[in-house]
Design a protein around this motif. Structure first.
Motif, PDB file in Angstrom:
ATOM      1  N   ALA A   1      11.913  -5.938  -3.147  1.00 22.09           N
ATOM      2  CA  ALA A   1      10.716  -5.348  -2.550  1.00 22.09           C
ATOM      3  C   ALA A   1       9.992  -6.427  -1.757  1.00 22.09           C
ATOM      4  O   ALA A   1       9.839  -7.546  -2.223  1.00 22.09           O
ATOM      5  N   HIS A   2       9.578  -6.077  -0.550  1.00 22.03           N
ATOM      6  CA  HIS A   2       8.883  -7.050   0.300  1.00 22.03           C
ATOM      7  C   HIS A   2       7.604  -6.436   0.874  1.00 22.03           C
ATOM      8  O   HIS A   2       7.642  -5.338   1.439  1.00 22.03           O
ATOM      9  N   CYS A   3       6.519  -7.134   0.719  1.00 32.64           N
ATOM     10  CA  CYS A   3       5.245  -6.672   1.269  1.00 32.64           C
ATOM     11  C   CYS A   3       4.954  -7.400   2.566  1.00 32.64           C
ATOM     12  O   CYS A   3       5.032  -8.630   2.604  1.00 32.64           O
ATOM     13  N   ASN A   4       4.593  -6.666   3.588  1.00 32.75           N
ATOM     14  CA  ASN A   4       4.108  -7.311   4.806  1.00 32.75           C
ATOM     15  C   ASN A   4       2.601  -7.081   4.885  1.00 32.75           C
ATOM     16  O   ASN A   4       2.143  -5.982   5.184  1.00 32.75           O
ATOM     17  N   PHE A   5       1.846  -8.143   4.589  1.00 31.23           N
ATOM     18  CA  PHE A   5       0.380  -8.027   4.557  1.00 31.23           C
ATOM     19  C   PHE A   5      -0.234  -8.184   5.943  1.00 31.23           C
ATOM     20  O   PHE A   5      -1.437  -8.079   6.116  1.00 31.23           O
ATOM     21  N   HIS A   6       0.588  -8.514   6.934  1.00 30.40           N
ATOM     22  CA  HIS A   6       0.125  -8.694   8.314  1.00 30.40           C
ATOM     23  C   HIS A   6      -1.063  -9.640   8.398  1.00 30.40           C
ATOM     24  O   HIS A   6      -2.061  -9.348   9.053  1.00 30.40           O
TER      25      HIS A   6
END
Lengths: 440, 440
Positions: B48-53
């Motif tokens: 799982a990968h989060c892109n918090f920008h």
């Protein structure tokens, strides 16, 4: 600053204005400012200065400086030289601990003899915070996070709510002279690192770091209170004293919420460290028979109990007191004197003081720990009594037994210092010369 | 390292070999090494990968990197974009807290939907120690000194016994590629200061600082256990819940050993800080009538009790859900969908899911907190019920009441999300189109 210190002294109930203080003055800015403030407050005080002889001529310079200060302030001045290194080596402790022991023992002595109510020392707010980080770096439980308390027994710390900056500011405003770097070096090495390299970084993270840390410490103090209460409550269910051993219930340890903490508080006074404690707690989940050692004690993981007892050889150390000694420091601190028998001579009831018929003594006197089979004739009693029975009668804890020294003339015990002397060596009508010992 | 991680996973009972894991992979060295080790152990896992920008093109680069890694490892790959700044602003929390909330909420959702047993994250030994100092610098009680736990609910941390150095060494040995600096910036600023400026100094003071700090943390965990048990034991004697208020006994607070700590644990969930707590405790030794405020709550120092209640205006915030929304994040997280009524349609018994007759709804739907006088018709019941009575029946705590949102169509409550929907909007034989909501 004067108003703030007065309020702090009142709030923390450090002392009342009419109580006599002994002020520990190293010559550094903290103690010089403390002294100046106490003088402004018109508190009655005297100065005590320790020369630990750790920095050669500089140490002597500190002494001269404080002596001049005392003259200028017209205050009583006490100074004492210590062979700190020898004491540290003899007691196998760090120079830092040695200096602390020597200092506080001597201060307590001065208080007793000259009736000072408290000893005032110059610790301030930065010391508290630095101490927390020093303790963390060296390893600590909750105790080490509670910093330095404003009042602890006879020690009071009126500057504890001031920062170093405020103290330096006060010194400058009032044109106070002081000695640079007049504290113990070893502490300084570590403390300086925390002060100049760690605190500034934390201050970048949180500009209010001093305030935050002060709040943290207050919170940790409450946590410590809860912790201490719980440990003490459980201690009596965990520990049985049996002759010269402590029996620590294995079932009990398995039952408490925090076995490592409980065991640590029980056995650390016997020289066991955190890592030993962890290994011992592991052993209670394993088979019996394992042994663990501190410098002075052993613990056997038996079937139902952990059995803690002294390592035997430790009992065999002997120390000697010569007739010419006026003071002995090791292993206990005696002041020694010969007195002529005056008609008005009175026995002291202070258990710290013993007076002997000097003609009955055989010098050098010997100081050693007790052994199985030791007997004496307690003063006022006819027959002999085993030392071990005396300990039981007096409800000595294992630790008290082991920390108690005996004083002997030849092979006869003449005094259990701090407790009871022998009847055979007491002053009688026939006594002409008295040997007086005072335990500190 | 493989052997050591296997032992650690067994000792700490993190998970069993046959359990399915979701691995949080940022692309940084920690998560890349974690993933590699889990693969070597042949644990079944997905990424799982989060892109918090938060770092523009770099954030997107991280995403691409992790996506490629998942392909190469032939693992399932989940990724999600977050508007972290908006979430932080809407919830008045820091970017760092926002990222944590979003990340863990989404992970929990993935676990629920795809049946992962645990979420593995790449925290290591240095993180633990740094976290202790970060917490100290920001202000903390005993909780903040216990670092990061190897297992906490669904989160497991298999690398927790390894240092950063060991992890970098493993990456080098195994020629692993990773993204530099792929973590949240704000945390990094503080953490980097601790890592590069504080820890090296402490290491000069104590070369075994990592080991020492690990021991400290283990000790603090035991202290925390004792502390928590004592607070919980006393809480029931201190607190009475009465309608929408908590009554905290002033006599009780005066009676406990650590009043500040007890009060802190009771009221900090309502937004009160340490300094408020200290002021409130001071007030109990003073006359009644004083009021104290957090962002959301007030405390009145009444005669016998401190009375804690919500500040009323907070109830009045309203949020809207449009018919076209497929997902809503604020103030709660809903997934929204329209379904055709199939013959085999079954009601979900999951309280997190509600299905409505879409034709009865009036968009936009409104989300707000409850007000005095609110009523609804609990599904399966004939008559109306006051929301406040429902809360009492369900034994809601004050905090649960206040954290509960209501969903309304027009002025009628259609669902207490997570609890009970309204009977009037349920699916009937006449329903043709279903509106389905899932609460996360």
């Amino acid at each position: 600053m004067l108003r703030k210190i007065v309020r702090f002294i009142e709030e923390e109930k450090l002392f009342y204005r009419d109580e006599k203080l002994l002020v520990a003055v190293s010559g550094g800015v903290d103690s010089v400012v403390l002294l100046h403030l106490l003088k402004e407050m018109e508190v009655e005080c005297s100065i005590a200065h320790c020369n630990f002889h750790l920095r050669g001529a500089e140490s002597d310079g500190d002494f001269e400086f404080v002596k001049d200060l005392a003259e200028q302030y017209e205050m009583d001045f006490y100074a004492k030289d210590f062979d700190t290194k020898a004491y540290a080596e003899a007691n196998k402790i760090s120079i830092e601990m040695a200096a602390r022991d020597l200092r506080y023992n001597w201060f307590a002595e001065l208080c007793d003899v000259f009736h000072y109510r408290y000893i005032a020392v110059g610790h301030h707010a930065d010391d508290v915070l630095e101490t927390v980080f020093i303790n963390l770096a060296r390893g600590t439980g909750i105790h080490g996070l509670t910093g330095i308390k404003p009042k602890n027994d006879r020690i009071v710390r009126p500057l504890l709510s001031f920062t170093r900056e405020q103290i330096l500011g006060y010194a400058k405003e009032n044109h106070l002279q002081y000695r640079e770097d007049s504290t113990n070096q070893e502490t300084d090495y570590v403390r300086n690192k925390i002060r100049h390299q760690v605190m500034p970084v934390l201050q970048e993270i949180n500009p209010g770091i001093r305030h935050t840390m002060t709040e943290n410490v207050q919170r940790f103090r409450e946590v410590e209170q809860i912790y201490n209460a719980e440990i003490e409550k459980n201690r009596k269910n965990l520990v049985i004293q049996k002759e010269d051993s402590l029996l620590i219930s294995i079932a009990g340890l398995k039952d408490v919420k925090a076995p490592v903490s409980h065991l640590y508080e029980i056995i650390s006074p016997f020289g066991f460290h955190q890592r030993d404690v962890r290994n011992i707690v592991e052993s209670i989940y394993s088979i019996s028979g394992k042994r663990f050692y501190s410098a002075t004690h052993e613990i056997l993981r038996d079937r139902e109990y952990l059995i803690l007892s002294a390592i035997k050889e430790q009992d065999e150390k002997e120390y000697w007191m010569e007739e010419s000694d006026v003071e002995v420091d090791i292993p206990v601190h005696f002041k020694c004197s010969f007195l002529q028998r005056n008609p008005g001579f009175k026995f002291s009831t202070d258990p710290m003081i013993a007076t002997f018929d000097a003609n009955l003594l055989q010098f050098p006197l010997k100081i050693r720990k007790w052994k199985e089979g030791d007997t004496f004739q307690p003063i006022g009693m006819k027959g002999k009594k085993k030392i071990s029975d005396y300990f039981i009668d007096q409800k000595f804890s294992l630790q008290e037994k082991e920390n108690t020294w005996l004083l002997l003339s030849g092979n006869r015990i003449i005094w259990i210092p701090g407790h009871r002397m022998d009847d055979r060596f007491k002053i009688t009508d026939a006594t002409t010369k008295i040997y007086r010992l005072e335990l500190r």
